[in-house]
Design an enzyme around this catalytic site. Structure first.
Site, short mmCIF file in Angstrom:
data_model
loop_
_atom_site.label_atom_id
_atom_site.label_comp_id
_atom_site.label_asym_id
_atom_site.label_seq_id
_atom_site.Cartn_x
_atom_site.Cartn_y
_atom_site.Cartn_z
N SER A 49 1.14 -1.36 0.30
CA SER A 49 0.52 0.12 -0.08
C SER A 49 0.70 1.46 -0.01
O SER A 49 1.95 1.82 -0.96
CB SER A 49 -0.89 -0.19 0.97
OG SER A 49 -1.61 0.69 1.26
N ASP A 99 -9.47 -4.78 -5.00
CA ASP A 99 -9.03 -3.71 -3.82
C ASP A 99 -10.10 -2.52 -3.56
O ASP A 99 -10.73 -1.67 -5.00
CB ASP A 99 -8.05 -2.70 -4.67
CG ASP A 99 -7.57 -1.93 -3.32
OD1 ASP A 99 -7.59 -1.26 -3.12
OD2 ASP A 99 -5.84 -2.43 -3.00
N HIS A 118 22.83 -3.47 -26.37
CA HIS A 118 22.56 -1.97 -25.73
C HIS A 118 22.66 -1.96 -24.51
O HIS A 118 23.28 -0.32 -23.86
CB HIS A 118 21.23 -1.54 -26.52
CG HIS A 118 21.17 -1.22 -28.26
ND1 HIS A 118 20.75 -2.25 -28.66
CD2 HIS A 118 21.30 -0.39 -29.38
CE1 HIS A 118 20.22 -1.66 -29.48
NE2 HIS A 118 20.81 -1.28 -30.45
#
Length: 601
Positions: free
Chosen positions: A398, A473, A550
């Site tokens: 949270s 949630d 890269h």
């Protein structure tokens, strides 16, 4: 006087045998009188220590079945740690101490209620005309009398403690530890749970030698934070503009330091902590007695004292015990009963800590203080506990995502970051619970005083990241729990992927990831994934080839010369690797089997 005698005299450790022999040489007449005077002085000093001493909550079981060594003076050998279960080892005060403690605790609760209601009380008294001098003077007399009565109750509590051999043993060990923080004294003190304000400091933010030699570290003003951009860019910051902004700034400051901070961090409210005290004591007993946890007090650069608990699993056969998980709790979470249980059950070494103003930690939980606390916790893990940054995992639940992402940004060598039920930015969630007419004030207050910019900080981290989204949630959704697309964890994922893989997360990739995020079940998620025929082996080969050519630093330009279908596949593949769904509400504990290390190439 010898050097040893001078050192013993400095710490008040001169032996009583030496005092007795000196008194004996004073003559037969003065010897007994001097001895009785010295005994009375020691008794009065002990009584004063009991009056001013901290409240003792619990005496833990002796984990090694050892009695207290005789090296600590005035330690009653008859007092041993209880051998009953964790929940039966509370310190048992005598009747006098018990009743006096109840009176003082009740007075403390009334004071807390009076403090929070004082603005309304002053307004009422002013309207009724009770704030005149003729009314205030008698009231001050009543207040003074009440304070004297409470001081008398505190003295009675001290007498009750003085008659209890368990408390006398504890206060003797505490005083010895403050004089000399030897490993033996600390070991004995760890057998007690008491008011953490009296616990000696175990680690100082300036203790690492690198901090003393470097000028780039934190100062007493605090560690570095990412500052928000001005709301009106390009506007000249003249004196007239500053004067115009002053009323709004004062209002924002008052809102943040009164209502805002307590709404954002309800765990810092004293009354809530008082109600949770029995649960916190039980949780701490479990960590100490069953998990061999070690409590420590850390001093942050802003002067706040941070309460921590460390459980060491490096001596076990489990390989994950070599890794340390630093846990960052939610806005009403404490390490005693918080998310530390998940990595503990999974077999990891764990370091839990409480926000400033929570339980044993001092201060108030504003973003600057939060970051200062997290900084000293990480330093403690590296320089005192002996973990390398590559062996540290940051785990947050949270609102703990703010300190977790700050640590990841500031300590880029940490192994991984796991964010459970976290969000990208506080402003949308704050606007959700406040009236629409307050939109400007809420936005300004959050940006200036409570700016939890998790996504911005997370994008500064180059290592592995795992996001856990709760499908039901009810806290970090901006509409209703059933609307999974309003979960701010989605925005955290999108911002992270757009920063790391901007070419992949172009229009086609962004659209297909949003479609995948709309899935409310594993079946729907798998259906969308298979609909686009994602070839995981191909995705891995493309990413590994780019990394080999890269390097690993983000952002990557992979997908620049790729077809739209290839970008969709890569976007879905990356989204699935960075975010896992957990079908539960916001406060459901995360099972140990769901605690997984993030994906990396």
């Amino acid at each position: 006087m010898s050097q040893l005698a001078r050192r013993r005299s400095r710490y008040g450790l001169t032996s009583r045998a030496h005092n007795t022999s000196e008194a004996g040489r004073a003559g037969p007449a003065g010897g007994p009188a001097a001895g009785r005077a010295a005994a009375r002085a020691r008794a009065m000093a002990k009584l004063l220590s009991c009056v001013l001493g901290p409240r003792l909550y619990k005496i833990y079981r002796e984990r090694d079945s050892e009695r207290a060594p005789a090296s600590v003076p005035e330690t009653p050998t008859a007092v041993t740690a209880p051998h009953s279960s964790s929940w039966d080892t509370y310190y048992q005060p005598r009747a006098l101490e018990k009743h006096a403690d109840s009176i003082l605790a009740l007075a403390s609760v009334f004071w807390s209620i009076s403090y929070y209601s004082s603005p309304f009380a002053f307004f009422y008294l002013y309207r009724k005309g009770y704030l005149s001098l003729s009314k205030v003077v008698p009231f001050s007399h009543y207040a003074g009398t009440l304070l004297l009565l409470l001081a008398g109750v505190a003295c009675l509590r001290g007498i009750g403690r003085w008659t209890n051999p368990q408390y006398r043993q504890f206060i003797t060990i505490l005083e010895a530890t403050h004089r000399n923080q030897s490993s033996e004294n600390k070991r004995q003190l760890a057998n007690y749970n008491f008011d953490f304000r009296s616990w000696p400091v175990d680690f100082h933010w300036e203790e690492p030698s690198s901090r003393k030699e470097s000028r780039g570290g934190p100062s007493r003003q605090g560690v570095a934070l990412l500052r928000p951009e001005p709301l009106h860019r390009g506007t000249a910051d003249t004196l007239l503009n500053r004067v115009k902004k002053l009323p709004c700034q004062i209002t924002s400051y008052l809102v943040a330091h009164t209502l805002g901070r307590r709404m954002l961090y309800p765990g810092s409210v004293y009354l809530l902590q008082k109600a949770l005290m029995p649960v916190l004591l039980q949780g701490q007993a479990r960590l100490v007695e069953e998990c061999n946890g070690r409590r420590a007090k850390l001093l942050a650069c802003d002067g706040n004292e941070i309460d921590t608990m460390f459980v060491d699993r490096r001596g076990t056969a489990e390989p994950q015990g070599q890794k340390l998980v630093i846990c960052c709790e939610g806005n009403a979470g404490f390490y005693e009963v918080g998310c530390v249980s998940t990595p503990l059950e999974a077999g990891y070494s764990v370091l839990g800590w409480n926000h400033p103003g929570f339980a044993g930690s001092t201060g108030v939980p504003f973003p600057q203080n939060e970051a200062n606390a997290m900084d000293v916790v990480v330093q403690f893990a590296i320089h005192r506990l002996g973990f390398q940054p590559q062996d540290i995992i940051i785990y947050a639940w949270s609102i703990g995502g703010f300190t977790a992402t700050w640590a990841a940004m500031s300590y880029p060598d940490v192994s991984a970051v796991i964010l459970d039920a976290s969000f990208d930015d506080l402003v949308p969630l704050a606007l959700k619970v406040m009236p629409d007419s307050w939109r400007g004030l809420v936005t300004r207050t959050v940006r200036q005083h409570l700016n939890l910019n998790n996504a911005e900080q997370l994008c500064r981290y180059q290592g592995p990241v795992l996001l856990i989204r709760r499908t039901k949630d009810e806290i970090i959704t901006t509409t209703v729990p059933e609307d999974i697309m309003s979960n701010r964890g989605n925005d955290l994922l999108l911002k992270l992927l757009q920063h790391r893989y901007p070419r992949v997360m172009a229009e086609e990739g962004l659209r297909v990831v949003r479609q995948w995020l709309e899935a409310s079940s594993q079946l729907e998620e798998a259906s969308i994934y298979s609909q686009w025929e994602v070839e995981e082996d191909w995705c891995l080969s493309v990413l590994r080839s780019y990394q080999a050519e890269h390097g690993p630093d983000f952002p990557w330009s992979v997908g620049e010369d790729m077809s739209a279908d290839g970008r969709r596949q890569l976007a879905l593949f990356l989204a699935r690797k960075h975010l896992h769904n957990f079908e539960a509400t916001h406060c459901t504990p995360l099972p140990a089997q769901n605690f997984q290390m993030p994906w990396h190439l």
